[in-house]
Design an enzyme around this catalytic site. Structure first.
Site, short mmCIF file in Angstrom:
data_model
loop_
_atom_site.label_atom_id
_atom_site.label_comp_id
_atom_site.label_asym_id
_atom_site.label_seq_id
_atom_site.Cartn_x
_atom_site.Cartn_y
_atom_site.Cartn_z
CB SER A 101 -0.89 -0.04 1.24
OG SER A 101 -1.15 1.26 1.70
CB CYS A 102 0.95 4.32 -1.97
SG CYS A 102 1.95 3.57 -3.25
CB VAL A 103 -2.31 5.71 1.93
CG1 VAL A 103 -2.08 6.88 0.99
CG2 VAL A 103 -3.31 4.76 1.34
#
Lengths: 103, 167
Positions: A101-103
């Site tokens: 995930s990027c967040v």
């Protein structure tokens, strides 16, 4: 891919040290991986790890935000429990794949 | 991957000077991503970027529908610039972007700032721009650590392994 012995059990891990098969995971293995990450595992850690495993095994995406809203721990508490890179460390200890995930 | 071991990024200094959704979120995603990786992160908001940390404006960010060649209609057809000029279009497009982001678990700006600061990231406002827009400390989100000069910004950047990023 390599084999590694944790808590007397041989498990297969990726090059970055993540378990390749979440079903091989046990609480004892978690404690030993945590030690490698410099963490003395407590019930609080296990509560977060249980949440992470449950969510992941259901196929839901894991983000820092979702953990902060889980009711198990808030965001700051999550960073305090797994200092440095919490999502990566917690995933590794929980025996699931490296987070994407990027967040 | 030898390079990541020899010279890891230890600190990022991110500058955001614009108020559009895409500019603000680029800065926030990068800052939060750094914190998640255990990299020290400080974000410096200046000029129109101050909207992102001003209590009155932070929930009303828009994306520009005029002069934005990347704009397309849902389905991929070109988006005529003249449409973007009509009242309400920019607000509608902006609301749509925000709802798409929510689906990916990207939080609203105020919550994003909370995520970043909870992880040890720091948010700053540019003194010069604050004076220019006649803003005060109390106009800003509680997550703003300080109003600082560019000189102080460079002081904070000191150290090996720092990257300064202008979004």
């Amino acid at each position: 891919m390599a084999e590694k012995i944790y808590a007397g059990k041989s498990v297969s891990v990726t090059d970055d040290g993540y378990l390749t098969d979440a079903s091989q995971w046990t609480k004892e293995i978690a404690a030993e991986i945590a030690k490698e990450e410099g963490i003395d595992i407590t019930d609080k850690h296990y509560a977060v790890i249980d949440f992470i495993r449950e969510k992941t095994l259901k196929g839901e995406a894991l983000t820092i935000r979702s953990i902060g809203k889980s009711g198990v721990v808030d965001t700051k508490g999550f960073y305090d429990l797994f200092p440095g890179a919490p999502l990566k460390k917690a995933s590794r200890i929980a025996g699931i794949a490296k987070p994407s995930s990027c967040v | 991957m030898a390079n990541t071991i020899d010279h890891p990024v230890k600190k990022v200094m991110i500058i955001c000077a614009k108020a559009s959704i895409e500019d603000v979120y680029a800065a926030l995603v990068m800052a939060n991503g750094a914190v998640m990786e255990g990299i020290e992160a400080k974000v410096f908001f200046t000029f129109f970027g101050l909207d992102a940390i001003t209590k009155k404006q932070m929930k009303k960010l828009h994306t520009g529908t005029v002069g934005n060649p990347g704009m397309r209609m849902p389905g991929g057809l070109p988006f005529p610039t003249i449409l973007g000029m009509l009242p309400g279009v920019e607000a509608g497009v902006s609301a749509m972007m925000k709802s798409q982001m929510e689906k990916l678990d990207i939080p609203p700006v105020d919550e994003f700032l909370e995520l970043i600061t909870a992880g040890g990231g720091e948010i700053y406002a540019c003194k010069l721009a604050v004076e220019m827009f006649k803003l005060k400390k109390e106009d800003f989100s509680e997550h703003v650590k300080d109003i600082i000069t560019i000189g102080q910004f460079y002081e904070l950047a000191a150290g090996e392994g720092t990257q300064i990023i202008f979004t």
